[in-house]
Design a protein around this motif. Structure first.
Motif, PDB file in Angstrom:
ATOM      1  N   HIS A  71      54.533  37.301  24.617  1.00 50.82           N
ATOM      2  CA  HIS A  71      54.964  38.460  25.393  1.00 50.82           C
ATOM      3  C   HIS A  71      55.877  38.043  26.540  1.00 50.82           C
ATOM      4  CE1 HIS A  71      51.962  40.563  23.109  1.00 50.82           C
ATOM      5  NE2 HIS A  71      51.004  39.796  23.587  1.00 50.82           N
ATOM      6  N   PRO A  72      56.902  38.837  26.831  1.00 44.60           N
ATOM      7  CA  PRO A  72      57.805  38.503  27.942  1.00 44.60           C
ATOM      8  C   PRO A  72      57.096  38.605  29.295  1.00 44.60           C
ATOM      9  CG  PRO A  72      58.381  40.649  27.019  1.00 44.60           C
ATOM     10  CD  PRO A  72      57.314  40.063  26.135  1.00 44.60           C
ATOM     11  N   ASP A  73      57.690  37.948  30.285  1.00 46.18           N
ATOM     12  CA  ASP A  73      57.117  37.907  31.630  1.00 46.18           C
ATOM     13  C   ASP A  73      56.749  39.291  32.155  1.00 46.18           C
ATOM     14  OD1 ASP A  73      57.660  35.176  31.548  1.00 46.18           O
ATOM     15  OD2 ASP A  73      59.285  35.260  33.020  1.00 46.18           O
ATOM     16  N   ALA A  74      57.669  40.243  32.012  1.00 47.65           N
ATOM     17  CA  ALA A  74      57.445  41.581  32.570  1.00 47.65           C
ATOM     18  C   ALA A  74      56.210  42.243  31.967  1.00 47.65           C
ATOM     19  CB  ALA A  74      58.673  42.461  32.367  1.00 47.65           C
ATOM     20  N   LEU A  75      55.981  42.051  30.673  1.00 46.02           N
ATOM     21  CA  LEU A  75      54.808  42.642  30.034  1.00 46.02           C
ATOM     22  C   LEU A  75      53.533  41.926  30.485  1.00 46.02           C
ATOM     23  CD1 LEU A  75      53.579  44.719  28.170  1.00 46.02           C
ATOM     24  CD2 LEU A  75      54.036  43.189  26.248  1.00 46.02           C
ATOM     25  N   LEU A  76      53.567  40.598  30.588  1.00 42.86           N
ATOM     26  CA  LEU A  76      52.397  39.860  31.071  1.00 42.86           C
ATOM     27  C   LEU A  76      52.030  40.310  32.481  1.00 42.86           C
ATOM     28  CD1 LEU A  76      53.233  36.257  29.796  1.00 42.86           C
ATOM     29  CD2 LEU A  76      51.643  37.919  28.790  1.00 42.86           C
ATOM     30  N   PHE A  77      53.051  40.471  33.307  1.00 44.37           N
ATOM     31  CA  PHE A  77      52.839  40.935  34.679  1.00 44.37           C
ATOM     32  C   PHE A  77      52.181  42.316  34.678  1.00 44.37           C
ATOM     33  CE2 PHE A  77      54.212  43.376  38.338  1.00 44.37           C
ATOM     34  CZ  PHE A  77      53.874  42.547  39.396  1.00 44.37           C
ATOM     35  N   ALA A  78      52.730  43.234  33.905  1.00 42.28           N
ATOM     36  CA  ALA A  78      52.207  44.602  33.861  1.00 42.28           C
ATOM     37  C   ALA A  78      50.782  44.638  33.313  1.00 42.28           C
ATOM     38  CB  ALA A  78      53.129  45.495  33.035  1.00 42.28           C
ATOM     39  N   LEU A  79      50.503  43.861  32.263  1.00 41.83           N
ATOM     40  CA  LEU A  79      49.145  43.816  31.707  1.00 41.83           C
ATOM     41  C   LEU A  79      48.152  43.308  32.742  1.00 41.83           C
ATOM     42  CD1 LEU A  79      49.910  42.410  28.153  1.00 41.83           C
ATOM     43  CD2 LEU A  79      48.811  44.602  28.647  1.00 41.83           C
ATOM     44  N   THR A  80      48.564  42.306  33.522  1.00 41.48           N
ATOM     45  CA  THR A  80      47.678  41.748  34.538  1.00 41.48           C
ATOM     46  C   THR A  80      47.507  42.721  35.700  1.00 41.48           C
ATOM     47  OG1 THR A  80      48.436  39.523  33.932  1.00 41.48           O
ATOM     48  CG2 THR A  80      47.272  39.748  36.034  1.00 41.48           C
ATOM     49  N   LYS A  81      48.586  43.320  36.129  1.00 47.22           N
ATOM     50  CA  LYS A  81      48.521  44.219  37.283  1.00 47.22           C
ATOM     51  C   LYS A  81      47.759  45.508  36.974  1.00 47.22           C
ATOM     52  CE  LYS A  81      51.221  46.267  40.983  1.00 47.22           C
ATOM     53  NZ  LYS A  81      52.436  46.117  41.779  1.00 47.22           N
ATOM     54  N   TYR A  82      48.053  46.112  35.838  1.00 44.97           N
ATOM     55  CA  TYR A  82      47.493  47.431  35.535  1.00 44.97           C
ATOM     56  C   TYR A  82      46.347  47.409  34.530  1.00 44.97           C
ATOM     57  CZ  TYR A  82      51.673  48.752  37.996  1.00 44.97           C
ATOM     58  OH  TYR A  82      52.640  48.863  38.941  1.00 44.97           O
ATOM     59  N   GLY A  83      46.192  46.324  33.789  1.00 43.05           N
ATOM     60  CA  GLY A  83      45.135  46.203  32.795  1.00 43.05           C
ATOM     61  C   GLY A  83      45.568  46.722  31.438  1.00 43.05           C
ATOM     62  N   PRO A  84      45.034  46.134  30.366  1.00 44.43           N
ATOM     63  CA  PRO A  84      45.405  46.550  29.013  1.00 44.43           C
ATOM     64  C   PRO A  84      45.092  48.013  28.706  1.00 44.43           C
ATOM     65  CG  PRO A  84      44.282  44.443  28.957  1.00 44.43           C
ATOM     66  CD  PRO A  84      44.165  44.957  30.361  1.00 44.43           C
ATOM     67  N   ALA A  85      43.998  48.539  29.232  1.00 46.06           N
ATOM     68  CA  ALA A  85      43.643  49.935  28.938  1.00 46.06           C
ATOM     69  C   ALA A  85      44.702  50.890  29.476  1.00 46.06           C
ATOM     70  CB  ALA A  85      42.269  50.268  29.511  1.00 46.06           C
ATOM     71  N   MET A  86      45.188  50.637  30.681  1.00 40.10           N
ATOM     72  CA  MET A  86      46.223  51.485  31.272  1.00 40.10           C
ATOM     73  C   MET A  86      47.530  51.337  30.489  1.00 40.10           C
ATOM     74  SD  MET A  86      47.328  53.462  33.830  1.00 40.10           S
ATOM     75  CE  MET A  86      46.680  53.214  35.452  1.00 40.10           C
ATOM     76  N   MET A  87      47.836  50.129  30.068  1.00 42.89           N
ATOM     77  CA  MET A  87      49.086  49.881  29.351  1.00 42.89           C
ATOM     78  C   MET A  87      49.057  50.507  27.954  1.00 42.89           C
ATOM     79  SD  MET A  87      51.149  48.179  31.309  1.00 42.89           S
ATOM     80  CE  MET A  87      52.319  47.604  30.110  1.00 42.89           C
ATOM     81  N   ALA A  88      47.930  50.381  27.274  1.00 42.52           N
ATOM     82  CA  ALA A  88      47.847  50.891  25.906  1.00 42.52           C
ATOM     83  C   ALA A  88      47.652  52.407  25.884  1.00 42.52           C
ATOM     84  CB  ALA A  88      46.719  50.203  25.149  1.00 42.52           C
ATOM     85  N   GLY A  89      46.904  52.916  26.863  1.00 43.17           N
ATOM     86  CA  GLY A  89      46.674  54.357  26.927  1.00 43.17           C
ATOM     87  C   GLY A  89      45.806  54.850  25.785  1.00 43.17           C
ATOM     88  N   ARG A  90      45.823  56.127  25.560  1.00 42.11           N
ATOM     89  CA  ARG A  90      45.105  56.799  24.466  1.00 42.11           C
ATOM     90  C   ARG A  90      43.669  56.325  24.291  1.00 42.11           C
ATOM     91  NH1 ARG A  90      48.751  56.356  19.435  1.00 42.11           N
ATOM     92  NH2 ARG A  90      49.560  54.542  20.461  1.00 42.11           N
TER      93      ARG A  90
END
Length: 158
Positions: A93-112
């Motif tokens: 995964h690119p840096d920006a996605l790793l950052f977002a997953l860490t900051k917001y958590g996988p549940a927030m990123m995946a949604g639904r």
């Protein structure tokens, strides 16, 4: 031929969705933090190790090894913590996605209604702390994996 077009369309839609998610969660929100891991910055990596040890190692392992059977959901329906070393999927995964997953958590990123044991760290770690911990993780990858990850970052730069 029709199957190839459908697959290509699906891949394109998937790429657009991922781009949208990453853009939404990493866009400038009054922060001047650039999402770029720096595994060669020894001071940042040393700081990142301390942050990783305090916040990540309990689940992802002191040696970045992850939890056993990390690809199989447990009785609670959750996936165990994956390894952060080269045997896991983090480097895919690119840096920006790793950052977002860490900051917001996988549940927030995946949604639904996606369920994950990993919390978001936005209220615990600063953006620079997250970059430091991820830089530490990347600093532990073999040279060929770092090169492949760098290429993923170049490909993700839209």
């Amino acid at each position: 031929m029709k199957n190839i077009r459908v697959a290509a369309l699906g891949a394109l839609i998937g790429a657009v969705v991922i781009y949208g998610i990453v853009t939404y969660f990493t866009r400038d929100r009054g922060s001047d933090t650039k999402v770029e891991l720096r595994p060669n910055d020894l001071q940042l990596v040393a700081r990142g190790k301390n942050i990783y040890d305090a916040n990540c190692a309990a689940c992802h392992g002191a040696e970045l090894q992850g939890q056993a059977n990390w690809r199989e959901r447990g009785a609670d329906g959750l996936l165990p913590a994956p390894p952060q070393d080269e045997t896991g999927h983090t480097w895919h995964h690119p840096d920006a996605l790793l950052f977002a997953l860490t900051k917001y958590g996988p549940a927030m990123m995946a949604g639904r209604g996606y369920k994950s044991a990993m919390p978001g760290f936005k209220d615990v770690l600063s953006d620079e702390d997250i970059i430091a911990s991820l830089s530490y993780i990347k600093s532990r990858w073999p040279e060929e994996i770092v090169a492949r990850h760098d290429q993923i970052n170049k490909s993700a730069a839209w």
